[in-house]
Design a protein around this motif. Structure first.
Motif, PDB file in Angstrom:
ATOM      1  N   ILE A 329       0.929  -1.444  -0.016  1.00  0.00           N
ATOM      2  CA  ILE A 329      -0.046  -0.079   0.009  1.00  0.00           C
ATOM      3  C   ILE A 329       0.945   1.238   0.088  1.00  0.00           C
ATOM      4  O   ILE A 329       0.716   2.256  -0.733  1.00  0.00           O
ATOM      5  N   LEU A 330       1.910   1.214   0.917  1.00  0.00           N
ATOM      6  CA  LEU A 330       2.857   2.338   0.862  1.00  0.00           C
ATOM      7  C   LEU A 330       3.617   2.658  -0.233  1.00  0.00           C
ATOM      8  O   LEU A 330       3.825   3.698  -0.820  1.00  0.00           O
ATOM      9  N   ARG A 331       4.020   1.359  -0.845  1.00  0.00           N
ATOM     10  CA  ARG A 331       4.791   1.563  -2.172  1.00  0.00           C
ATOM     11  C   ARG A 331       3.956   2.013  -3.197  1.00  0.00           C
ATOM     12  O   ARG A 331       4.329   2.851  -4.087  1.00  0.00           O
ATOM     13  N   LEU A 332       2.491   1.779  -3.429  1.00  0.00           N
ATOM     14  CA  LEU A 332       1.783   2.176  -4.477  1.00  0.00           C
ATOM     15  C   LEU A 332       1.621   3.791  -4.120  1.00  0.00           C
ATOM     16  O   LEU A 332       1.767   4.447  -5.221  1.00  0.00           O
ATOM     17  N   ILE A 333       1.516   4.155  -3.052  1.00  0.00           N
ATOM     18  CA  ILE A 333       1.274   5.796  -3.008  1.00  0.00           C
ATOM     19  C   ILE A 333       2.744   6.579  -3.261  1.00  0.00           C
ATOM     20  O   ILE A 333       2.760   7.502  -3.961  1.00  0.00           O
ATOM     21  N   ILE A 334       3.857   6.110  -2.943  1.00  0.00           N
ATOM     22  CA  ILE A 334       5.257   6.512  -3.439  1.00  0.00           C
ATOM     23  C   ILE A 334       5.302   6.458  -4.930  1.00  0.00           C
ATOM     24  O   ILE A 334       5.769   7.608  -5.342  1.00  0.00           O
ATOM     25  N   CYS A 335       4.871   5.486  -5.458  1.00  0.00           N
ATOM     26  CA  CYS A 335       5.012   5.311  -7.067  1.00  0.00           C
ATOM     27  C   CYS A 335       4.004   6.427  -7.658  1.00  0.00           C
ATOM     28  O   CYS A 335       4.515   6.850  -8.717  1.00  0.00           O
ATOM     29  N   GLU A 336       3.011   6.722  -7.109  1.00  0.00           N
ATOM     30  CA  GLU A 336       1.880   7.561  -7.488  1.00  0.00           C
ATOM     31  C   GLU A 336       2.752   8.986  -7.470  1.00  0.00           C
ATOM     32  O   GLU A 336       2.555   9.563  -8.321  1.00  0.00           O
ATOM     33  N   LEU A 337       3.345   9.254  -6.412  1.00  0.00           N
ATOM     34  CA  LEU A 337       3.861  10.574  -6.132  1.00  0.00           C
ATOM     35  C   LEU A 337       5.019  10.733  -7.028  1.00  0.00           C
ATOM     36  O   LEU A 337       5.277  11.751  -7.617  1.00  0.00           O
ATOM     37  N   ILE A 338       5.942   9.499  -7.314  1.00  0.00           N
ATOM     38  CA  ILE A 338       6.877   9.445  -8.406  1.00  0.00           C
ATOM     39  C   ILE A 338       6.433  10.305  -9.616  1.00  0.00           C
ATOM     40  O   ILE A 338       6.926  10.825 -10.501  1.00  0.00           O
ATOM     41  N   ASN A 348      16.986   7.737 -10.396  1.00  0.00           N
ATOM     42  CA  ASN A 348      16.499   6.273 -10.902  1.00  0.00           C
ATOM     43  C   ASN A 348      15.694   5.568  -9.807  1.00  0.00           C
ATOM     44  O   ASN A 348      16.057   5.263  -8.738  1.00  0.00           O
ATOM     45  N   THR A 349      14.237   5.392 -10.113  1.00  0.00           N
ATOM     46  CA  THR A 349      13.396   4.736  -9.292  1.00  0.00           C
ATOM     47  C   THR A 349      12.855   3.363  -9.585  1.00  0.00           C
ATOM     48  O   THR A 349      12.054   3.010  -9.158  1.00  0.00           O
ATOM     49  N   TYR A 350      13.525   2.876 -10.383  1.00  0.00           N
ATOM     50  CA  TYR A 350      13.042   1.434 -11.026  1.00  0.00           C
ATOM     51  C   TYR A 350      13.148   0.539  -9.996  1.00  0.00           C
ATOM     52  O   TYR A 350      12.008  -0.475 -10.004  1.00  0.00           O
ATOM     53  N   LYS A 351      13.841   0.380  -8.769  1.00  0.00           N
ATOM     54  CA  LYS A 351      13.728  -0.709  -7.772  1.00  0.00           C
ATOM     55  C   LYS A 351      12.282  -0.601  -7.166  1.00  0.00           C
ATOM     56  O   LYS A 351      11.965  -1.406  -6.594  1.00  0.00           O
ATOM     57  N   LEU A 352      12.023   0.815  -7.060  1.00  0.00           N
ATOM     58  CA  LEU A 352      10.537   0.946  -6.207  1.00  0.00           C
ATOM     59  C   LEU A 352       9.352   0.484  -7.075  1.00  0.00           C
ATOM     60  O   LEU A 352       8.473   0.453  -6.633  1.00  0.00           O
ATOM     61  N   GLU A 353       9.727   0.308  -8.358  1.00  0.00           N
ATOM     62  CA  GLU A 353       8.418  -0.172  -9.269  1.00  0.00           C
ATOM     63  C   GLU A 353       8.125  -1.537  -9.266  1.00  0.00           C
ATOM     64  O   GLU A 353       7.344  -2.037  -9.937  1.00  0.00           O
ATOM     65  N   ILE A 354       9.044  -2.221  -8.446  1.00  0.00           N
ATOM     66  CA  ILE A 354       8.795  -3.838  -8.365  1.00  0.00           C
ATOM     67  C   ILE A 354       7.706  -3.978  -7.165  1.00  0.00           C
ATOM     68  O   ILE A 354       7.779  -3.885  -6.062  1.00  0.00           O
ATOM     69  N   PRO A 355       6.720  -4.592  -7.764  1.00  0.00           N
ATOM     70  CA  PRO A 355       5.390  -4.870  -6.840  1.00  0.00           C
ATOM     71  C   PRO A 355       6.122  -5.732  -5.564  1.00  0.00           C
ATOM     72  O   PRO A 355       6.861  -6.675  -5.725  1.00  0.00           O
ATOM     73  N   TYR A 356       5.613  -5.353  -4.224  1.00  0.00           N
ATOM     74  CA  TYR A 356       5.788  -6.074  -3.105  1.00  0.00           C
ATOM     75  C   TYR A 356       7.325  -5.920  -2.701  1.00  0.00           C
ATOM     76  O   TYR A 356       7.761  -6.732  -1.941  1.00  0.00           O
ATOM     77  N   CYS A 357       7.969  -5.089  -3.354  1.00  0.00           N
ATOM     78  CA  CYS A 357       9.451  -4.708  -3.026  1.00  0.00           C
ATOM     79  C   CYS A 357       9.641  -4.186  -1.604  1.00  0.00           C
ATOM     80  O   CYS A 357      10.614  -4.220  -1.053  1.00  0.00           O
ATOM     81  N   PHE A 358       8.614  -3.289  -1.273  1.00  0.00           N
ATOM     82  CA  PHE A 358       8.531  -2.730   0.009  1.00  0.00           C
ATOM     83  C   PHE A 358       8.150  -3.214   1.173  1.00  0.00           C
ATOM     84  O   PHE A 358       6.830  -3.521   1.318  1.00  0.00           O
ATOM     85  N   ASP A 359       8.877  -4.059   1.826  1.00  0.00           N
ATOM     86  CA  ASP A 359       8.366  -5.007   2.785  1.00  0.00           C
ATOM     87  C   ASP A 359       7.484  -4.276   4.038  1.00  0.00           C
ATOM     88  O   ASP A 359       8.016  -3.134   4.284  1.00  0.00           O
ATOM     89  N   THR A 360       6.634  -4.762   4.629  1.00  0.00           N
ATOM     90  CA  THR A 360       5.835  -4.525   5.788  1.00  0.00           C
ATOM     91  C   THR A 360       6.964  -4.074   6.939  1.00  0.00           C
ATOM     92  O   THR A 360       6.648  -3.201   7.684  1.00  0.00           O
ATOM     93  N   ALA A 361       7.726  -5.149   7.151  1.00  0.00           N
ATOM     94  CA  ALA A 361       8.919  -4.916   7.869  1.00  0.00           C
ATOM     95  C   ALA A 361       9.650  -3.172   7.937  1.00  0.00           C
ATOM     96  O   ALA A 361      10.079  -2.553   9.004  1.00  0.00           O
ATOM     97  N   PHE A 362       9.743  -2.826   6.707  1.00  0.00           N
ATOM     98  CA  PHE A 362      10.262  -1.388   6.542  1.00  0.00           C
ATOM     99  C   PHE A 362       9.470  -0.352   7.134  1.00  0.00           C
ATOM    100  O   PHE A 362      10.008   0.662   7.843  1.00  0.00           O
ATOM    101  N   LEU A 363       7.894  -0.455   7.127  1.00  0.00           N
ATOM    102  CA  LEU A 363       7.137   0.289   7.960  1.00  0.00           C
ATOM    103  C   LEU A 363       7.487   0.569   9.177  1.00  0.00           C
ATOM    104  O   LEU A 363       7.455   1.480  10.073  1.00  0.00           O
TER     105      LEU A 363
END
Length: 496
Positions: A329-338, A348-363
């Protein structure tokens, strides 16, 4: 670009360490970044989307109660309210050696549990990591893997003298996916959850499939009970805390179980069970509001997650509150703002564009960051995604994480409140055994649930207390196996 840096080492949940750096103002020269005011403006928009008022929560609770009642009345409902054929609470007199096998969302866990009576037990266990390929492989192959791991475990403990040479142990099988049960040693998989998709399993009796694998591997074990981790948690928690009336899992998935009078389960009236008996109900509440989409506060990000998941249109409640989805959910918000040109211009933000790359543990790490400059968040974005951040952006990301996680906790409170309200537990109060990575590890998750219960019920909400539950998939599963063995020996509903 000149820079001066101070460093700090961060330990991640995986055991990795990464070095984070504080950046002084001259590091940011030449890089276009969002301003503090810009971030504040956007934050207000997301606050409006993710905040849940007490009034809205009470509306969710009422709809939830209706779904629970419907699931008890009729088969094949959205919230299935599955009868588990676990009759009543443990006596604390259960004794003996039992095996417990838990096919979870991440690991296969195998346990040897020695019940000693009076609430005492000993447990030894082993864990085997499940690959993503195994989760999607042929169903029988998945159970063959379970059989292989169990055989290795039993052989080791037999060699060490913990299991008798010719001993065939009763086994409690924890299978935490929605199953239709006609008796306790039977379960037809309704649907996979938690990212599983193994074909030729849905619509099949998973106990029969597991028994086939055990026979193939010559494993000396008899499956006497199929249960889910939530039912096991309910039984194990009551074993040590008799005030426990409800059990919940808040982790990769989400679920709840509680004890219901048979007279209030109309859909099993034909079985002729004593109406005054109690039976544990596996709610499988992750499916709440899956088809109507009338009650949960879904955002467009939740809709994207649903539509792109391996099970679109299913598990609507789970997709808003479980640990599998909060990071996405948080990654999708970040990608929208990108995409809107607000964040990470010129990077270069390609690493953030991978689905589920932003683990909930990061939150979780973002919310726990104790430093003024939010070094933990610098490390996450720099180390994993190779992007630079300003303090204003980092503060924004932490605020977003709090919004997403707080909504999850408050919706979790709605589910608990629905059972409490239905069963009339509010005045006398009750304990709720809770387990799962979100509840155990995410900062303030339990406190936010309690805050939500207070917002729903007022001061009486303080009568409902959640606590870290006992091990449902190990100890609880073994206790259920013991209860079942004792019940059938006493010829009480032996065919169930």
């Amino acid at each position: 670009m000149s820079s001066r840096r101070g460093s700090s080492t961060v330990l991640l949940p995986s055991g990795q360490t990464l070095t984070t750096f504080t950046k002084h103002s001259q590091d940011e020269e030449g890089l276009p970044h969002a301003t503090k005011k810009t971030m504040a403006d956007h934050l207000r928009k997301y606050e409006a989307l993710f905040n849940l008022t007490p009034q809205r929560m009470r509306m969710v609770v009422e709809a939830f109660k209706e779904s629970l009642e419907l699931g008890l009345s009729k088969p094949n409902q959205v919230v299935p309210m599955i009868p588990t054929y676990v009759f009543g609470w443990p006596s604390s007199k259960e004794k003996g050696n039992y095996l417990a096998v838990d096919l979870g969302g991440t690991n296969l866990r195998v346990c040897l549990v020695t019940l000693e009576g009076e609430g005492k037990f000993q447990i030894t266990q082993a864990k085997y990591r499940l690959t993503e390929e195994q989760k999607q492989d042929e169903g029988q192959k998945l159970f063959d893997f379970c059989g292989e791991c169990l055989k290795a475990f039993v052989d080791t403990h037999r060699a060490e003298g913990h299991i008798g040479k010719d001993e065939v142990l009763p086994l409690g099988f924890t299978f935490s996916y929605p199953c239709a049960q006609e008796r306790i040693d039977h379960g037809v998989l309704i649907r996979w959850t938690k990212g599983f998709g193994a074909p030729n399993t849905e619509g099949h009796d998973v106990v029969a499939m597991f028994r086939e694998s055990l026979a193939k591997m010559s494993v000396p074990a008899e499956v006497v009970a199929l249960t889910c981790d939530t039912t096991g948690t309910l039984i194990a928690s009551h074993y040590v805390n008799p005030k426990t009336r409800i059990a919940c899992i808040f982790g990769t998935g989400c679920n709840a179980a509680y004890m219901e009078h048979v007279r209030d389960i109309p859909k099993i009236a034909q079985l002729g069970i004593d109406p005054d008996m109690e039976m544990a109900i596996n709610c499988e509440w992750g499916a709440f509001d899956s088809f109507e989409h009338e009650n949960l506060p879904r955002t467009k990000y939740d809709q994207i997650i649903d539509e792109t998941s391996n099970k679109p249109g299913e598990q609507a409640f789970e997709k808003l509150i479980s640990g599998r989805y909060l990071g996405e959910i948080l990654r999708l918000i970040i990608c929208e703002l990108i995409d809107e040109g607000v964040l990470f211009l010129g990077q270069n933000t390609y690493k953030l564009e991978i689905p589920y790359c932003f683990d909930t543990a990061f939150l979780s790490l973002m919310e726990m960051d104790p430093t003024d400059e939010l070094l933990m968040i610098i490390g996450i974005f720099n180390h994993f995604f190779a992007v630079e951040t300003t303090l204003a952006e980092r503060q924004f990301f932490r605020a977003l994480a709090k919004l997403v996680a707080r909504r999850a906790a408050r919706l979790s409170a709605c589910g608990i409140a629905a059972i409490v309200s239905k069963m009339g537990y509010l005045d006398e109060g009750c304990s709720v055994g809770a387990d799962g990575s979100l509840y155990n590890k995410y900062p303030n998750f339990a406190e936010r649930i309690h805050e939500g219960l207070h917002d729903i019920f007022g001061e009486k909400g303080k009568n409902i207390v959640t606590y870290h539950a006992e091990d449902g998939s190990g100890i609880g599963s073994a206790i259920v196996a013991a209860m079942t063995k004792d019940r059938k020996t006493a010829n009480i509903y032996p065919n169930l």
